[in-house]
Design a protein around this motif. Sequence first.
Motif, PDB file in Angstrom:
ATOM      1  N   GLY A 142      -3.737   3.433  -2.699  1.00 48.76           N
ATOM      2  CA  GLY A 142      -3.224   1.986  -2.321  1.00 48.76           C
ATOM      3  C   GLY A 142      -4.249   1.355  -1.451  1.00 48.76           C
ATOM      4  O   GLY A 142      -4.867   0.166  -1.048  1.00 48.76           O
ATOM      5  N   SER A 143      -5.431   1.736  -0.688  1.00 50.54           N
ATOM      6  CA  SER A 143      -6.673   1.168  -0.239  1.00 50.54           C
ATOM      7  C   SER A 143      -7.622   1.305  -0.036  1.00 50.54           C
ATOM      8  O   SER A 143      -8.766   0.549   0.118  1.00 50.54           O
ATOM      9  CB  SER A 143      -6.829   2.066   1.325  1.00 50.54           C
ATOM     10  OG  SER A 143      -7.312   3.126   0.827  1.00 50.54           O
ATOM     11  N   GLY A 144      -8.156   1.545  -2.119  1.00 56.98           N
ATOM     12  CA  GLY A 144      -8.949   0.827  -2.455  1.00 56.98           C
ATOM     13  C   GLY A 144     -10.295   1.454  -2.102  1.00 56.98           C
ATOM     14  O   GLY A 144     -11.322   1.442  -2.981  1.00 56.98           O
ATOM     15  N   ASP A 145      -9.678   2.588  -1.767  1.00 57.35           N
ATOM     16  CA  ASP A 145     -11.073   3.990  -1.385  1.00 57.35           C
ATOM     17  C   ASP A 145     -11.174   4.906  -2.406  1.00 57.35           C
ATOM     18  O   ASP A 145     -12.761   6.234  -1.964  1.00 57.35           O
ATOM     19  CB  ASP A 145     -11.279   4.743   0.095  1.00 57.35           C
ATOM     20  CG  ASP A 145      -9.715   4.830   0.221  1.00 57.35           C
ATOM     21  OD1 ASP A 145      -9.429   5.522  -0.812  1.00 57.35           O
ATOM     22  OD2 ASP A 145      -9.936   5.480   0.866  1.00 57.35           O
ATOM     23  N   GLY A 146     -11.081   4.662  -3.535  1.00 58.00           N
ATOM     24  CA  GLY A 146     -11.141   6.082  -4.578  1.00 58.00           C
ATOM     25  C   GLY A 146      -9.891   7.161  -4.183  1.00 58.00           C
ATOM     26  O   GLY A 146     -10.042   8.235  -5.225  1.00 58.00           O
ATOM     27  N   GLN A 147      -9.524   7.346  -3.261  1.00 53.33           N
ATOM     28  CA  GLN A 147      -9.373   8.387  -2.944  1.00 53.33           C
ATOM     29  C   GLN A 147      -7.286   8.552  -2.663  1.00 53.33           C
ATOM     30  O   GLN A 147      -7.320   7.201  -2.128  1.00 53.33           O
ATOM     31  CB  GLN A 147      -9.705   9.017  -1.471  1.00 53.33           C
ATOM     32  CG  GLN A 147     -10.720   9.344  -1.270  1.00 53.33           C
ATOM     33  CD  GLN A 147     -10.926  10.746  -2.691  1.00 53.33           C
ATOM     34  OE1 GLN A 147     -10.513  11.687  -2.132  1.00 53.33           O
ATOM     35  NE2 GLN A 147     -12.360  10.415  -3.615  1.00 53.33           N
ATOM     36  N   ALA A 148      -6.626   9.302  -2.674  1.00 53.24           N
ATOM     37  CA  ALA A 148      -5.156   8.648  -2.246  1.00 53.24           C
ATOM     38  C   ALA A 148      -4.932   9.817  -1.365  1.00 53.24           C
ATOM     39  O   ALA A 148      -4.461  11.057  -1.587  1.00 53.24           O
ATOM     40  CB  ALA A 148      -4.436   9.729  -3.616  1.00 53.24           C
ATOM     41  N   ASP A 149      -4.762   9.371  -0.347  1.00 54.36           N
ATOM     42  CA  ASP A 149      -4.715  10.289   1.131  1.00 54.36           C
ATOM     43  C   ASP A 149      -3.595   9.843   1.791  1.00 54.36           C
ATOM     44  O   ASP A 149      -2.898   8.871   1.170  1.00 54.36           O
ATOM     45  CB  ASP A 149      -5.826   9.290   2.284  1.00 54.36           C
ATOM     46  CG  ASP A 149      -5.527  10.801   3.881  1.00 54.36           C
ATOM     47  OD1 ASP A 149      -4.801  11.339   3.800  1.00 54.36           O
ATOM     48  OD2 ASP A 149      -6.648  10.353   4.379  1.00 54.36           O
ATOM     49  N   LEU A 150      -2.835  11.568   0.931  1.00 54.03           N
ATOM     50  CA  LEU A 150      -1.812  11.387   1.772  1.00 54.03           C
ATOM     51  C   LEU A 150      -0.660  10.342   3.351  1.00 54.03           C
ATOM     52  O   LEU A 150       0.217  10.986   3.594  1.00 54.03           O
ATOM     53  CB  LEU A 150      -0.435  12.475   1.710  1.00 54.03           C
ATOM     54  CG  LEU A 150      -0.492  14.045   2.452  1.00 54.03           C
ATOM     55  CD1 LEU A 150       0.383  14.661   2.438  1.00 54.03           C
ATOM     56  CD2 LEU A 150      -1.753  14.458   3.017  1.00 54.03           C
ATOM     57  N   ASN A 151      -2.110  10.172   4.267  1.00 53.22           N
ATOM     58  CA  ASN A 151      -1.864  10.242   5.285  1.00 53.22           C
ATOM     59  C   ASN A 151      -2.571   8.724   5.677  1.00 53.22           C
ATOM     60  O   ASN A 151      -2.573   8.524   7.029  1.00 53.22           O
ATOM     61  CB  ASN A 151      -2.352  11.548   6.854  1.00 53.22           C
ATOM     62  CG  ASN A 151      -1.162  12.499   6.982  1.00 53.22           C
ATOM     63  OD1 ASN A 151      -0.330  12.222   6.981  1.00 53.22           O
ATOM     64  ND2 ASN A 151      -1.987  13.441   6.854  1.00 53.22           N
ATOM     65  N   ASN A 152      -2.960   7.898   4.655  1.00 58.15           N
ATOM     66  CA  ASN A 152      -3.314   6.384   5.342  1.00 58.15           C
ATOM     67  C   ASN A 152      -2.318   5.735   4.503  1.00 58.15           C
ATOM     68  O   ASN A 152      -1.241   6.389   3.526  1.00 58.15           O
ATOM     69  CB  ASN A 152      -3.828   6.937   3.698  1.00 58.15           C
ATOM     70  CG  ASN A 152      -4.476   5.239   3.638  1.00 58.15           C
ATOM     71  OD1 ASN A 152      -3.813   4.486   3.262  1.00 58.15           O
ATOM     72  ND2 ASN A 152      -6.209   5.000   4.235  1.00 58.15           N
ATOM     73  N   ASP A 153      -2.144   5.066   5.213  1.00 62.55           N
ATOM     74  CA  ASP A 153      -0.813   3.916   5.503  1.00 62.55           C
ATOM     75  C   ASP A 153      -0.329   3.643   4.619  1.00 62.55           C
ATOM     76  O   ASP A 153       0.200   2.731   3.403  1.00 62.55           O
ATOM     77  CB  ASP A 153      -0.554   3.042   6.455  1.00 62.55           C
ATOM     78  CG  ASP A 153      -0.642   4.020   7.929  1.00 62.55           C
ATOM     79  OD1 ASP A 153      -1.165   3.178   9.206  1.00 62.55           O
ATOM     80  OD2 ASP A 153       0.202   4.553   7.711  1.00 62.55           O
ATOM     81  N   MET A 154      -1.757   2.490   3.636  1.00 59.86           N
ATOM     82  CA  MET A 154      -1.496   1.360   2.647  1.00 59.86           C
ATOM     83  C   MET A 154      -1.581   2.649   1.248  1.00 59.86           C
ATOM     84  O   MET A 154      -0.812   2.294   0.716  1.00 59.86           O
ATOM     85  CB  MET A 154      -3.029   0.946   2.197  1.00 59.86           C
ATOM     86  CG  MET A 154      -2.482  -0.155   1.620  1.00 59.86           C
ATOM     87  SD  MET A 154      -1.169  -1.458   2.059  1.00 59.86           S
ATOM     88  CE  MET A 154      -0.170  -0.971   0.815  1.00 59.86           C
ATOM     89  N   ASP A 155      -1.934   3.617   1.273  1.00 63.10           N
ATOM     90  CA  ASP A 155      -1.910   4.509  -0.239  1.00 63.10           C
ATOM     91  C   ASP A 155      -0.060   5.120   0.224  1.00 63.10           C
ATOM     92  O   ASP A 155       0.161   5.148  -0.737  1.00 63.10           O
ATOM     93  CB  ASP A 155      -2.460   5.854   0.115  1.00 63.10           C
ATOM     94  CG  ASP A 155      -4.080   5.734   0.436  1.00 63.10           C
ATOM     95  OD1 ASP A 155      -4.425   4.371  -0.536  1.00 63.10           O
ATOM     96  OD2 ASP A 155      -5.144   6.285   0.006  1.00 63.10           O
TER      97      ASP A 155
END
Length: 368
Positions: A142-155
């Motif tokens: 969701g953040s547009g960095d190409g990664q799905a991080d389960l601790n990234n707020d936007m992801d």
Amino acid sequence: MKGSVSKPSKACRILICAAAAAVVLGEAASPAWGASAATPIVPAPTQTAEPLDKLSREQILASRKKLYEKAAAATHIPWYRIAAIDQYEHTLTKVHPKDRNHPKRLTGIFMNEPVWSGMFNPDPYDSNPRSIGIFNGYGKDGSGDGQADLNNDMDLLYSMASYLLRYGQSEEDFSIALWEYYHNSRSVQRIRQFSKLYEKFQTLDLSGHAFPLPISDSYAYRDTWGTGRSWGGYRIHEGTDIFAPYGMPVRSTCYGVVELKGWNPFGGWRIGIRDLENRYHYYAHLQGFEKTLNQGDIVTPGQTIGWVGSSGYGKPGTQGKFPPHLHYGIYRDNGLAEWSFDPYPLLRHWETEERQAIQKKKKRSSET
């Protein structure tokens, strides 16, 4: 001499498993594809630059609101529904801090690795949105960095909003999505209540409180939580008794939703209100209710909800078995059950705050 066969690398094994899963499951079987496939990705990183412990409460709420609005813009799921889920998840973490341990962040949504990356994903820490999708995981970028991080707020927010989008955008679709996610009717009810509050007031800052009776010298109370009670069998007192004259207005202590209203053999005419901290405020022994107030209605701090009485300890309508007073209790929900805690410190705090506000107002009036 037999020829040796070299083992494929870990990366090759993962790719082989992913390809096999794609053949078996097919694109239609993956909920990560379908309704959300054409949904645009939210651009730019959205994690806060400042550590959370350096932000004020107002700054934290403002930052959260922006995140909810970005996820809403990308998925067309109303921001207040996303906010309601996130707030409910915050309340669960408060009562289950060890089971839901995660790095400090703005959002409260918690997903463990199998849910995020996919139950049969050979890499439980997978952060590749495409391979996560193949294994039916919830994780998205969701953040547009190409990664799905389960601790990234936007992801996290984008992934949850994308999940909701699979079911549709109506109120009924929202309820079905919540049930399929939590499999708990309490969770569905709480989140819908939170959503209703956020939609009504269009703000996250709904923390105001009021003392349950108008500030005066006509009432008295002390800490009575935990003392013994005998009517209907031995039990402890799960609240604070505030003794006051018949007919004194009883007020909501919080922003909340009326969850229960009616007769209880112990509490008489009673009303229960749910707030955004997932706490249940219980007002008992009332003389009667505010006539316009119904189950499901929204209330605000200081709003009249009924009047002091002496109802209870019998069949509907029983009155006068004890002096008139308000029994005020407060309960916390852990997702599966509720338990009471002593409301006396909160009552003292709210009373002191309101008295001070009244004194300041009088002082300003006398100076003008």
